[in-house]
Motif scaffolding. Structure first.
Motif, PDB file in Angstrom:
ATOM      1  N   ALA A 380      24.311 -50.352   9.236  1.00  0.00           N
ATOM      2  CA  ALA A 380      23.983 -51.322   8.051  1.00  0.00           C
ATOM      3  C   ALA A 380      25.088 -51.996   7.981  1.00  0.00           C
ATOM      4  CB  ALA A 380      23.480 -50.542   6.966  1.00  0.00           C
ATOM      5  N   GLU A 381      26.457 -51.254   7.937  1.00  0.00           N
ATOM      6  CA  GLU A 381      27.655 -52.060   7.422  1.00  0.00           C
ATOM      7  C   GLU A 381      28.080 -53.013   8.483  1.00  0.00           C
ATOM      8  OE1 GLU A 381      31.088 -52.640   4.953  1.00  0.00           O
ATOM      9  OE2 GLU A 381      28.900 -52.206   4.908  1.00  0.00           O
ATOM     10  N   VAL A 382      27.893 -52.523   9.692  1.00  0.00           N
ATOM     11  CA  VAL A 382      28.313 -53.455  10.847  1.00  0.00           C
ATOM     12  C   VAL A 382      27.345 -54.811  10.672  1.00  0.00           C
ATOM     13  CG1 VAL A 382      28.183 -53.892  13.255  1.00  0.00           C
ATOM     14  CG2 VAL A 382      28.966 -51.734  12.329  1.00  0.00           C
ATOM     15  N   LYS A 383      25.931 -54.620  10.488  1.00  0.00           N
ATOM     16  CA  LYS A 383      25.109 -55.620  10.482  1.00  0.00           C
ATOM     17  C   LYS A 383      25.451 -56.747   9.037  1.00  0.00           C
ATOM     18  CE  LYS A 383      21.378 -58.052  10.868  1.00  0.00           C
ATOM     19  NZ  LYS A 383      21.330 -59.262  11.964  1.00  0.00           N
ATOM     20  N   ARG A 384      25.722 -56.022   8.018  1.00  0.00           N
ATOM     21  CA  ARG A 384      26.065 -56.898   6.958  1.00  0.00           C
ATOM     22  C   ARG A 384      27.169 -57.641   7.013  1.00  0.00           C
ATOM     23  NH1 ARG A 384      29.689 -57.058   2.990  1.00  0.00           N
ATOM     24  NH2 ARG A 384      30.917 -55.062   3.654  1.00  0.00           N
ATOM     25  N   GLU A 388      27.298 -61.585   6.961  1.00  0.00           N
ATOM     26  CA  GLU A 388      28.174 -62.504   5.828  1.00  0.00           C
ATOM     27  C   GLU A 388      29.314 -63.238   6.702  1.00  0.00           C
ATOM     28  OE1 GLU A 388      29.549 -59.814   3.067  1.00  0.00           O
ATOM     29  OE2 GLU A 388      27.513 -59.204   2.307  1.00  0.00           O
ATOM     30  N   ARG A 389      29.767 -63.039   7.561  1.00  0.00           N
ATOM     31  CA  ARG A 389      30.928 -63.546   8.148  1.00  0.00           C
ATOM     32  C   ARG A 389      30.490 -64.588   9.279  1.00  0.00           C
ATOM     33  NH1 ARG A 389      34.026 -65.180   5.913  1.00  0.00           N
ATOM     34  NH2 ARG A 389      35.603 -65.460   7.866  1.00  0.00           N
ATOM     35  N   GLY A 390      29.131 -64.845   9.294  1.00  0.00           N
ATOM     36  CA  GLY A 390      28.663 -65.992  10.227  1.00  0.00           C
ATOM     37  C   GLY A 390      28.509 -65.665  11.633  1.00  0.00           C
ATOM     38  N   GLY A 391      28.420 -64.403  12.116  1.00  0.00           N
ATOM     39  CA  GLY A 391      28.171 -64.097  13.369  1.00  0.00           C
ATOM     40  C   GLY A 391      29.461 -63.773  14.177  1.00  0.00           C
ATOM     41  N   ILE A 392      30.466 -63.224  13.499  1.00  0.00           N
ATOM     42  CA  ILE A 392      31.698 -62.801  14.124  1.00  0.00           C
ATOM     43  C   ILE A 392      31.334 -61.858  15.380  1.00  0.00           C
ATOM     44  CG2 ILE A 392      33.211 -63.197  12.015  1.00  0.00           C
ATOM     45  CD1 ILE A 392      33.200 -60.228  11.867  1.00  0.00           C
ATOM     46  N   PRO A 393      32.184 -61.668  16.348  1.00  0.00           N
ATOM     47  CA  PRO A 393      31.808 -60.812  17.491  1.00  0.00           C
ATOM     48  C   PRO A 393      32.032 -59.138  17.064  1.00  0.00           C
ATOM     49  CG  PRO A 393      34.139 -61.979  17.828  1.00  0.00           C
ATOM     50  CD  PRO A 393      33.460 -62.485  16.515  1.00  0.00           C
ATOM     51  N   VAL A 394      31.396 -58.419  17.560  1.00  0.00           N
ATOM     52  CA  VAL A 394      31.308 -57.240  17.309  1.00  0.00           C
ATOM     53  C   VAL A 394      31.544 -56.527  18.680  1.00  0.00           C
ATOM     54  CG1 VAL A 394      30.202 -55.026  16.617  1.00  0.00           C
ATOM     55  CG2 VAL A 394      29.734 -57.032  15.360  1.00  0.00           C
TER      56      VAL A 394
END
Length: 500
Positions: A380-384, A388-394
């Protein structure tokens, strides 16, 4: 280990099993008999000692109730050794001594003795942590409140803002923590003590040593235990290196340590590292340290005094990680630019690291949870953050230990940047390069520091990647993956815009 050259005028003892040592004696069966040269792994004296102030200072201390073991008596005699002109022979007194040996007791009494026999002496005792400075103050306060010492003491100030012992002859001992900026601004300091010297940057030393410049005969102590890879230890390490190599003839260096690679539960090794065992430091005290020193190699460093003598004390060179710590007053990092997901080999821990915006990139630990009970919160934290950051890379290593989480992250709608093995190799190399050239900062994250202390290199063919010595290094791997994910995102070609 290399032997000091003759230029050091040293006494060096090669450590082997010592049948004369105290390992087999019961606590309280008699006073320890080891002399300094018998107890020390390295005892390197400065050149030019003609006399010593210890007979007069030591006699003062004994009249006031102090007692000293043979090694302490020998160390004090050398520490207060003087040249023919009456100045102290040692420009730096460097003590690498484990916990519970008696170094604070010895140095504390030397300082008290000098303050009493030399009126108007200013002694500044600094530690890295406020708790350590406060503990040392309480130890010396207790001595100064003893019946024989109290008549020489005018007042004792014990508050959060002021920890100070003032003597009737105008001498003073002041205590404080370097992490709070203590130590600068003093003038004509006669005795300067750097406690916890393994956590001392060259910059901090450069700021404080000049406080002794106006004193005609200052004495400077550096006392600590072998540093962790995450410690800013370049100054302490350099003092040791210079002493052992013979590059400095003005340094006194004293080291107590067990044999590198020894069984940490071998009680003969305890005796080699600690001349106070088992008389003052009992077996129970050693076992208590073993139980409570939990970090990677912590017992070996802090209780047994063992240094890592390799060029790399982990994945970074000595002091590099400590130098990258975000300093007080520097701009705070901004928002995340990329995230990295990693798990330990046993798939017990999940770590989320980040690269944050700033004047230089900032390395951050976002979250570390147990697999199972904390997995849902982690996803959930990764998704949030990504939303919130406009699709930053994960970023995530597609075939690494954390790959089991890929289905759950994708089910939650997280858009992943997959790293192959070549990318992971490059991620490790890029992070180390960034830290070594001071191209990034990091915060004082406990899990990330622990991962740095637990990490080493593993060769894979003609390349190398992070590996664990012990413990969990997933926090370190997660920030490396985040850094690579950020670089890959920046390298993607941008779409062209055409106008008619």
């Amino acid at each position: 280990m290399s032997q000091p050259t003759s230029r050091t005028r040293s006494t060096t003892r090669t450590r082997t099993s010592n049948p004369r040592g105290p390992a087999n004696r019961k606590p309280g069966s008699g006073p320890p008999t080891k002399k300094l040269t018998e107890a020390a792994r390295y005892f390197i004296r400065p050149a030019g000692i003609k006399t010593t102030a210890w007979p007069s200072v030591g006699e003062t201390c004994r009249r006031l109730g102090a007692t000293f073991d043979p090694w302490q008596d020998g160390a004090a005699r050398a520490i207060l050794g003087k040249r023919a002109d009456g100045t102290f022979a040692a420009d730096a007194v460097t003590l690498s001594i484990p916990r519970q040996v008696g170094k604070t007791y010895l140095v504390g009494w030397i300082v008290i003795g000098l303050c009493i026999v030399q009126p108007k002496t200013l002694a500044v005792w600094t530690a890295h942590h406020g708790a350590t400075a406060a503990d040392t103050f309480r130890d010396l306060k207790a001595i100064c409140q003893q019946a024989k010492v109290a008549p020489f003491v005018r007042s004792i100030y014990d508050s959060g803002a002021r920890l100070e012992i003032v003597f009737t002859n105008g001498s003073r001992i002041v205590f404080g923590a370097r992490e709070h900026g203590f130590g600068r601004g003093f003038k004509k300091v006669g005795i300067l003590i750097f406690d916890e010297a393994q956590i001392l940057t060259a910059r901090a030393a450069d700021d404080m040593v000049p406080t002794t410049n106006r004193h005609p005969n200052p004495l400077i102590f550096y006392m600590g235990t072998p540093p962790k890879p995450s410690d800013p230890s370049e100054h302490f390490t350099a003092l040791r290196t210079e002493a052992l190599s013979g590059e400095s003839s003005d340094t006194l260096y004293l080291e107590f340590s067990a044999d590198p690679g020894c069984d940490p539960m071998d009680r003969e090794q305890w005796a080699k590292a600690n001349p106070s065992y088992p008389h003052h430091t009992t077996a129970r005290a050693m076992l208590r340290m073993r139980k409570n020193l939990k970090g990677a190699g912590a017992f070996e460093r802090e209780a047994l005094g063992i240094w890592d003598d390799s060029t790399l004390t982990g994945v970074f060179t000595t002091g590099a990680w400590g130098r990258a710590l975000l300093k007080t007053g520097e701009p705070a990092p901004g928002a995340p630019l990329a995230l990295g997901v990693a798990s330990d080999l046993d798939q017990v821990w999940l770590s989320l690291g980040a690269i944050l915006a700033g004047e230089t990139p900032h390395i951050g630990s976002v979250l570390r949870v147990r697999v199972g009970s904390g997995t849902a919160t982690f996803v959930a934290e990764v998704k949030r953050i990504q939303v919130e950051r406009g699709g930053i890379p994960v970023g995530i290593d597609k075939k690494g230990p954390g790959s089991f989480l890929i289905p759950e992250l994708e089910k939650a709608g997280v858009v992943l940047s997959f790293l192959g093995f070549d990318d992971y190799v490059q991620a490790c190399a890029d992070l180390v390069d960034l830290i070594e050239r001071r191209g990034a900062t990091h915060g004082d994250y406990a899990d990330l520091n622990d991962a740095v202390d637990s990490a080493t290199w593993r060769k894979v063919g003609d390349r190398r990647v992070f590996a664990r010595k012990n413990g969990d290094i997933s926090s370190l791997e997660s920030v490396a993956v985040a850094l690579r994910a950020s670089a890959l995102a920046e390298a993607k070609p941008k779409p062209f815009a055409f106008w008619g």
